[in-house]
Design an enzyme around this catalytic site. Structure first.
Site, short mmCIF file in Angstrom:
data_model
loop_
_atom_site.label_atom_id
_atom_site.label_comp_id
_atom_site.label_asym_id
_atom_site.label_seq_id
_atom_site.Cartn_x
_atom_site.Cartn_y
_atom_site.Cartn_z
N ARG A 1 5.22 6.52 -11.78
CA ARG A 1 6.38 5.90 -12.40
C ARG A 1 7.63 6.68 -12.00
O ARG A 1 7.61 7.92 -11.96
CB ARG A 1 6.24 5.85 -13.92
CG ARG A 1 5.16 4.87 -14.40
CD ARG A 1 5.54 3.43 -14.11
NE ARG A 1 4.54 2.47 -14.57
CZ ARG A 1 3.61 1.92 -13.81
NH1 ARG A 1 3.52 2.28 -12.52
NH2 ARG A 1 2.78 1.03 -14.29
N GLU B 1 14.34 1.60 -11.55
CA GLU B 1 14.15 0.50 -10.61
C GLU B 1 14.17 -0.84 -11.36
O GLU B 1 13.73 -0.90 -12.51
CB GLU B 1 12.85 0.66 -9.82
CG GLU B 1 11.57 0.64 -10.65
CD GLU B 1 10.33 0.88 -9.80
OE1 GLU B 1 9.40 0.05 -9.92
OE2 GLU B 1 10.27 1.87 -9.04
N HIS C 1 7.86 0.45 -4.52
CA HIS C 1 6.81 0.29 -5.53
C HIS C 1 5.71 -0.65 -5.05
O HIS C 1 5.34 -1.61 -5.72
CB HIS C 1 7.43 -0.23 -6.84
CG HIS C 1 6.59 0.07 -8.05
ND1 HIS C 1 7.11 0.18 -9.32
CD2 HIS C 1 5.26 0.28 -8.19
CE1 HIS C 1 6.14 0.44 -10.18
NE2 HIS C 1 5.00 0.50 -9.51
#
Length: 380
Positions: A209, A238, A255
């Site tokens: 994360r 993000e 990601h």
């Protein structure tokens, strides 16, 4: 039954055929009209299942996230309202493990002299993804250890809680959920002091994360020079990426570490089966039932024994620099970041190493290639 689902969760129409009416949403959140009569909601990590969303869904009985993480879901509120929940821990672990392996191999390729068994790897978080990354690096001969204070406190033997041992490792790879409180919060685990201690011979990887690393503190650190090599697949806040940080990152991706086709379809199968089970319907689909077949030529283990040959095969099947290039070109805006994730390798999906059969000639080779994630086959 009315099921509302993120359109980027694959194979749902196949797995849930006959279960009810399936409606898809394409933005981060479904519309109020879709939620108004929804019985079930299937999301990814980009959708916040919070009080505002739930107030728009008065008939909701089941929520599932096709992800390992749950911080985007208000679990206490679901429990309070009697709404069942499921998620997909472990579904994309192999994909993330392969991402980390690719990053490490790329880092090694830029080193002229090294001995793998002298390289110390700290895996931060010994859950599904951490162990998937660790076992692959261990198979190549790295000295791998796992930092996981919560598991250590429970008496798990293969983990430790020595933070300084992490900070002095040659490679540090993050695989923790994002937590804000408790005995071992992970938000800004890597803050200014920790980041200042890192040096230019180290590699720091974050595929967990974004906020596990304080991105502003990281920017302050890297502008000083003599920085560690850094690979970031996740970013604080993000899809609003700290654009000034990106030029200092060696491998930057939007990601997508867990976005192999196996990882995405695996998550879909897990949550769809959970939905069917909750509503007492037959749940008999497996990953192999919905994955498209792929036919890679069988390889002899001897063809992949050197780091160079192995790295060459990896780049052919998962060239991480393509994702890095696309991120730098298109991922620095909110819409661009979301678009890259939403449309990730749609024309030619990334496939996992398990699709590659490797012929092994002894038990040592067989065990090694199994640990690396291949479909190993031993012959006499």
């Amino acid at each position: 039954m009315k099921i509302v689902a993120d359109q980027n969760i694959p194979a749902l129409s196949d797995i849930l055929s006959g279960a009810g009416t399936l409606s898809y949403f394409s933005e981060r959140n479904p519309s109020q009209e879709m939620l108004a009569d929804a019985d079930a909601l299937l999301v990814r990590s980009v959708t916040a299942v919070d009080k505002e969303l739930l107030e728009q869904a008065p008939y909701l009985k089941f929520v599932a996230s096709a992800t390992i993480g749950t911080e985007h879901v208000n679990l206490p509120l679901l429990q309070e309202r009697g709404i069942a929940f499921a998620h997909a821990p472990g579904a994309n672990a192999q994909s993330v493990g392969e991402y980390v392996l690719c990053v490490v191999l790329d880092w090694l390729s830029n080193k002229s002299v090294y001995s793998v068994d002298e390289i110390d790897v700290a895996i931060v978080g010994a859950g599904h993804t951490g162990r998937a990354a660790g076992k692959r690096l261990q198979a190549l001969g790295f000295n791998v250890h796992y930092y996981d204070p919560p598991l250590c406190k429970k008496g798990v033997k293969f983990v430790h809680d020595h933070w300084q041992r992490v900070l002095t490792a040659d490679i540090i790879s993050c695989h923790v959920p994002l937590t804000n409180d408790g005995d071992f919060p992970t938000r800004h685990l890597f803050e200014s002091t920790a980041l200042q201690s890192l040096h230019s011979e180290q590699l720091l990887v974050n595929a967990s994360r974004g906020a596990v690393i304080d991105n502003k503190a990281l920017l302050d650190r890297v502008v000083q020079g003599e920085r560690p090599s850094i690979a970031l697949d996740v970013w604080e806040n993000e899809p609003d990426v700290l654009a000034d940080l990106v030029p200092y990152i060696d491998i930057a991706t939007p990601h997508i570490a867990g976005h192999s086709l196996e990882g995405k379809v695996g998550g879909a199968v897990m949550i769809a089966n959970a939905l069917l089970a909750h509503f007492e319907m037959p749940a008999n689909k497996e990953l192999a039932d919905v994955l498209p077949k792929i036919d890679w030529p069988e390889l002899d283990a001897a063809m992949l024994t050197s780091p160079e040959s192995f790295n060459s095969w990896v780049k052919e099947h998962f060239n991480i620099h393509e994702d890095d290039k696309n991120f730098r070109l298109h991922g620095l805006t909110r819409d661009g970041f979301d678009s890259l994730r939403r449309n990730y390798r749609k024309e030619s999906p990334r496939r996992e190493f398990i699709n590659q059969v490797v012929t092994c000639h002894n038990s040592e080779q067989y065990i090694q290639f199994l640990q690396l994630g291949f479909r190993a086959r031993q012959i006499a």
